[in-house]
Design a protein around this motif. Structure first.
Motif, PDB file in Angstrom:
ATOM      1  N   ALA A 177       0.828  -1.207   0.000  1.00 50.31           N
ATOM      2  CA  ALA A 177       0.000   0.000   0.000  1.00 50.31           C
ATOM      3  C   ALA A 177       0.864   1.259   0.000  1.00 50.31           C
ATOM      4  CB  ALA A 177      -0.908  -0.001   1.222  1.00 50.31           C
ATOM      5  N   ASN A 178       0.380   2.283  -0.702  1.00 51.59           N
ATOM      6  CA  ASN A 178       1.064   3.578  -0.707  1.00 51.59           C
ATOM      7  C   ASN A 178       0.655   4.337   0.551  1.00 51.59           C
ATOM      8  OD1 ASN A 178       1.067   6.646  -1.368  1.00 51.59           O
ATOM      9  ND2 ASN A 178       2.393   5.754  -2.925  1.00 51.59           N
ATOM     10  N   GLU A 179       1.624   4.596   1.440  1.00 52.77           N
ATOM     11  CA  GLU A 179       1.307   5.158   2.752  1.00 52.77           C
ATOM     12  C   GLU A 179       0.739   6.571   2.668  1.00 52.77           C
ATOM     13  OE1 GLU A 179       5.153   4.650   4.455  1.00 52.77           O
ATOM     14  OE2 GLU A 179       4.580   2.801   5.499  1.00 52.77           O
ATOM     15  N   LEU A 180       1.246   7.390   1.741  1.00 54.56           N
ATOM     16  CA  LEU A 180       0.744   8.758   1.628  1.00 54.56           C
ATOM     17  C   LEU A 180      -0.682   8.756   1.094  1.00 54.56           C
ATOM     18  CD1 LEU A 180       1.217  11.749   1.947  1.00 54.56           C
ATOM     19  CD2 LEU A 180       2.328  11.792  -0.295  1.00 54.56           C
ATOM     20  N   TYR A 181      -0.998   7.836   0.186  1.00 55.48           N
ATOM     21  CA  TYR A 181      -2.362   7.719  -0.335  1.00 55.48           C
ATOM     22  C   TYR A 181      -3.318   7.304   0.782  1.00 55.48           C
ATOM     23  CZ  TYR A 181      -6.262   6.015  -3.215  1.00 55.48           C
ATOM     24  OH  TYR A 181      -7.497   5.797  -3.778  1.00 55.48           O
ATOM     25  N   LEU A 182      -2.928   6.304   1.580  1.00 50.91           N
ATOM     26  CA  LEU A 182      -3.770   5.873   2.697  1.00 50.91           C
ATOM     27  C   LEU A 182      -3.967   7.001   3.701  1.00 50.91           C
ATOM     28  CD1 LEU A 182      -2.525   2.242   3.454  1.00 50.91           C
ATOM     29  CD2 LEU A 182      -4.700   2.922   2.437  1.00 50.91           C
ATOM     30  N   ASP A 183      -2.911   7.733   3.982  1.00 50.37           N
ATOM     31  CA  ASP A 183      -3.023   8.834   4.929  1.00 50.37           C
ATOM     32  C   ASP A 183      -3.945   9.925   4.387  1.00 50.37           C
ATOM     33  OD1 ASP A 183      -2.155   9.968   7.471  1.00 50.37           O
ATOM     34  OD2 ASP A 183      -1.149  11.488   6.270  1.00 50.37           O
ATOM     35  N   SER A 184      -3.909  10.150   3.074  1.00 46.64           N
ATOM     36  CA  SER A 184      -4.816  11.121   2.458  1.00 46.64           C
ATOM     37  C   SER A 184      -6.262  10.673   2.626  1.00 46.64           C
ATOM     38  CB  SER A 184      -4.483  11.291   0.977  1.00 46.64           C
ATOM     39  OG  SER A 184      -3.187  11.798   0.782  1.00 46.64           O
ATOM     40  N   LEU A 185      -6.521   9.381   2.397  1.00 43.79           N
ATOM     41  CA  LEU A 185      -7.876   8.849   2.549  1.00 43.79           C
ATOM     42  C   LEU A 185      -8.351   8.952   3.997  1.00 43.79           C
ATOM     43  CD1 LEU A 185      -7.660   5.665   0.283  1.00 43.79           C
ATOM     44  CD2 LEU A 185      -8.911   7.779  -0.205  1.00 43.79           C
TER      45      LEU A 185
END
Length: 245
Positions: free
Chosen positions: A103-111
């Motif tokens: 998983a892309n951590e920055l994408y998850l954090d954005s979500l």
């Protein structure tokens, strides 16, 4: 927060008391369990749902940034309530977590940031409306973020960290970054990592596994999957093309 991904019948739940409520849970049903509130949930069949946990500290920080609200108090909806916006975010989180690549951590954090803002907007008693972000980052903010990403792209980066560099709130940062750079923050970060990886592959002095590590990917397969998805080629082919040239 629990978001139902497949319908279920006859769930039995309690929240904040000993009173048990039995209800059917359609797709998109949202259950909120505030921190420190006792709850119970029982079911008799396989349950498919997403569970999203946000610490009270993180939620309070979001509330302060977006609504000038201290110590937000969540107001859980009635059992069986459907929230299609929460469902949409939960499905994106789930898809990212169960995909073939890490998983892309920055994408998850954005979500998670967007999910937290939705909770605060919809399930708290707040008097101040959040101002919708308009336009992009300031020229100074954009320059600072660009320089910060260029220096730190190989490590884990969070939305709040970048928002602080830009001088805006986390929710405003996500939208304004996309307006300024033409893509969301996580995609910009992926491009930086891939550009650096391709440079190392073209140099041809390091093994692919070493390139993956130095460019911020978890392993060689992660680099290969990401490069194939976004650049349409593999690390091996990138190195071979360089050798031919």
């Amino acid at each position: 927060m629990g978001i139902v991904l497949a319908p279920m019948r006859k769930l039995r739940a309690s929240l904040g008391s000993d009173r048990i409520t039995e209800f059917d849970a359609p797709v998109g049903c949202l259950v909120i369990n505030p921190a420190g509130v006792d709850s119970s949930l029982a079911w008799s069949a396989t349950r498919e749902n997403a569970v999203v946990s946000i610490t009270p500290e993180a939620l309070s920080e979001l509330a302060a940034h977006e609504f000038d609200l201290a110590d937000p108090e969540l107001k859980p909806p009635a059992f069986g309530t459907v929230d299609l916006w929460a469902l949409s975010i939960a499905q994106r989180i789930t898809a990212e977590l169960i995909g073939n690549a890490p998983a892309n951590e920055l994408y998850l954090d954005s979500l998670l940031t967007v999910f937290g803002i939705h909770l605060l907007r919809t399930y708290t008693n707040r008097s101040k409306q959040a101002v919708s972000p308009r336009g992009g980052l300031s020229s100074v903010g954009a320059r600072r973020v660009r320089e910060y990403l260029n220096e730190n792209f190989v490590r884990k980066i969070l939305v709040a960290e970048l928002a602080s560099v830009a001088g805006v709130s986390p929710n405003h940062f996500i939208t304004r970054f996309a307006t300024t750079f033409g893509m969301p923050p996580h995609r910009y970060l992926i491009n930086l990592r891939l550009d650096f990886a391709e440079k190392l592959l073209v140099d041809g002095e390091l093994a692919i596994a070493e390139v993956a590590y130095l460019a911020g990917f978890s392993d060689q397969s992660h680099l290969a999957a990401t490069m194939k998805k976004y650049r349409g080629r593999t690390p091996t082919k990138t190195g071979r093309a360089s050798a031919k040239n």
